[in-house]
Design a protein around this motif. Sequence first.
Motif: not given
Length: 277
Positions: A219, A223, A265, A267
């Motif tokens: 991340s 971050r 989030y 990813f």
Amino acid sequence: EYINSVGATELIVVVASGYIYSVGEDNSAVLIYTGLDWSEAEWKAVNFNNKVYFFQRGHAPIVYDGSTCVNVTLAGAYTGTVQEANEVLAAYGRLWTIDTLTNKTTLKWSDLLIGEAWTGGSAGSLDLHTVYADGVRPGVALASFNNKLVIFCDKTIILYDGADDPSQMTLSDIILGVGCIARDSVIHMGSDILFLSDSGVRSLGRVISEKSAPLNDLSKNVRDSLLADVSSLESIDGSYDEIAAGYNEKDGYYLLSLPSLNKSYCFDLKQRLQDGA
């Protein structure tokens, strides 16, 4: 999902008001358990030996066998004292638990193939203070990875070999400086485990290979915003218990959800960027 002995699945829904429902094929909800009102419904459920077990910190664990749903303490095979733990893992032929309201450093495991038996046989416990005395950290999550039992503390990861026979279990490694802060952020993807640390989303395989917190986490490019959001959750209710994650195998992404902020989030794991994120 409750998966019975013939492989059929049954969707189980736990709601905050103290009820548990089974959802039929026609989407009808059948009440299977009524208990005291729960302030939250952040239960951890695991399938084990044709039953499903529910654990949540400060609550008596619950077991469902496809026909009856009761507190574990009321089950016919119940012996010993089960932890009212927040984390439960079904692995190596038994249940493993950690993280209660009053004790966050004692790992307990059930007897072989009996999730209601917490004394006698091969049931037992491990005090993390006996593993490393200085700066012991609270346990948050558990996992099984590459034939190792993984104990995630908030800033430490402990690995054990031989968990299939706890009497012969040996310490494999202790990794300091990186841990897991949210139980439901731990996702097993087969070849790796992803989890949320206090410095971002991490890969367990990479942490083990580097024996420390990796310089580049998954991340890293978000971050600052991710950690700011995570920190704000702690200020709301004092914990990270609501954080949850999932893995979409078909599309290859890890999804981290922060419900109170109405944020997730995502990813994409199909291909890493040039910087490793």
